[in-house]
Scaffold this active site. Structure first.
Site, short mmCIF file in Angstrom:
data_model
loop_
_atom_site.label_atom_id
_atom_site.label_comp_id
_atom_site.label_asym_id
_atom_site.label_seq_id
_atom_site.Cartn_x
_atom_site.Cartn_y
_atom_site.Cartn_z
N SER A 4 0.84 -1.20 0.00
CA SER A 4 0.00 0.00 0.00
C SER A 4 0.88 1.25 0.00
O SER A 4 1.71 1.41 -0.89
CB SER A 4 -0.96 -0.04 1.19
OG SER A 4 -1.90 1.03 1.14
N HIS A 48 -8.45 1.61 -0.99
CA HIS A 48 -8.27 0.65 -2.08
C HIS A 48 -9.61 0.15 -2.64
O HIS A 48 -9.74 -1.01 -3.04
CB HIS A 48 -7.39 -0.53 -1.64
CG HIS A 48 -6.05 -0.09 -1.15
ND1 HIS A 48 -5.13 0.54 -1.96
CD2 HIS A 48 -5.48 -0.13 0.09
CE1 HIS A 48 -4.07 0.85 -1.26
NE2 HIS A 48 -4.25 0.46 -0.02
#
Length: 304
Positions: free
Chosen positions: A89, A192
């Site tokens: 991430s 996300h």
């Protein structure tokens, strides 16, 4: 050259975790430069700020990337011996700097923009994330479809993080898939997923103004676990990643296929080493939590 260096994502920070680093002048000076680039008092946030303060997405993301870059700075002289780098991430920004795709200053400036944009996007609707441990993945994905939830992080080792509307997450927790546990995460929104699309556009505009180089070492992407030879392509993936799932499971599978024989996790370390212990059983690992862990990391790199 068979050790991969990985950088963690949001949630790995804890109050005061940078204190051991700031006891050494070289790291204190480095953090000061990173703080200037981020436009945040990272010294205070890494030492005296409380858990709620550093949970704020706009603070957490630059703080985590800065910590990873502090640790990588002590390993950079061994970069030519690495199999490559990767990040989970927001950790991909640290990986981009470690690979030479972005300067540290540009990586921190973009992360500051990313964190602020994601915090603002998260404030638009009541959303969140939960970790689902165990159970059958196909059963879980079908249940997510029924509830209007999305997979966010495929972490491997039987862990999948899901995201979406808070009420739907509560329904999932109340009626989980067979054999699964649902654990709500202390994050501000559905990262996300499609809820982050406003942040994508803002980050894309910011990324258009930075200098990008092709990677000096192998770098894997969260998109699908593949390697990326073009710096511009990697930055495009960094932008899109905000609203797309993190496929850390595919990254770990790619490490295994590439013959990686060790893994070093940069500060604030622990989460990715934990996933490796489940998804890459038997792989030697080092979690660099404080400067005291650096000799073990260097030994693993030099002796693999």
């Amino acid at each position: 050259m068979s050790v991969v260096v990985v950088a963690p994502g949001q949630g790995s920070q804890t109050p005061g975790f940078l204190e051991p680093w700031l006891a050494e002048p070289r790291f204190a000076e480095h953090l000061g430069a990173l703080a200037d680039a981020a436009g945040l008092d990272l010294v205070a946030h890494g030492t005296v700020s409380d858990a709620d303060t550093i949970r704020d997405t706009a603070v957490a993301q630059p703080l985590i990337v800065a910590a990873s870059l502090l640790a990588f700075g002590a390993l950079a002289g061994h970069r030519d011996r690495l199999a490559g780098v990767a990040g989970h991430s927001v950790g991909e920004f640290a990986a981009a700097a470690a690979a030479g795709i972005l300067s540290e200053a540009d990586a921190l400036a973009l992360v500051r923009e990313r964190g602020t944009a994601m915090a603002e996007a998260a404030a638009l609707e009541a959303t969140g994330m939960s970790a689902v441990i165990g159970g059958d993945e196909s059963e879980l994905l079908a249940k997510l479809d029924d509830l209007g939830l999305s997979p966010a992080n495929y972490n491997g080792g039987g862990q999948l993080v899901v995201a979406g509307d808070l009420a739907a997450l509560a329904q999932l927790a109340g009626n989980p898939p067979t054999g699964a546990r649902v654990i709500p995460l202390q994050v501000a929104g559905a990262f996300h997923t499609r809820y982050m699309q406003p942040a994508v556009e803002r980050l894309r505009a910011a990324a258009a103004g930075v200098t990008v180089n092709d990677p000096a070492v192998t770098v894997w992407t969260n998109k699908d676990g593949s390697t990326v030879a073009s710096g511009a392509a990697f930055v495009d993936l960094l932008v899109g990643q905000v609203a797309n799932p993190v496929r850390w499971d595919l990254c770990m599978a790619a490490f295994e296929k590439a013959g990686v024989t060790g893994l070093v996790e940069l500060a604030p370390a622990g989460a990715l080493v934990g996933l490796a212990k489940r998804g890459l059983k038997g792989l030697p690992t080092v979690a660099v939590k404080t400067p005291d862990d650096l000799p073990a990391a260097i030994a693993l790199i030099e002796n693999s």
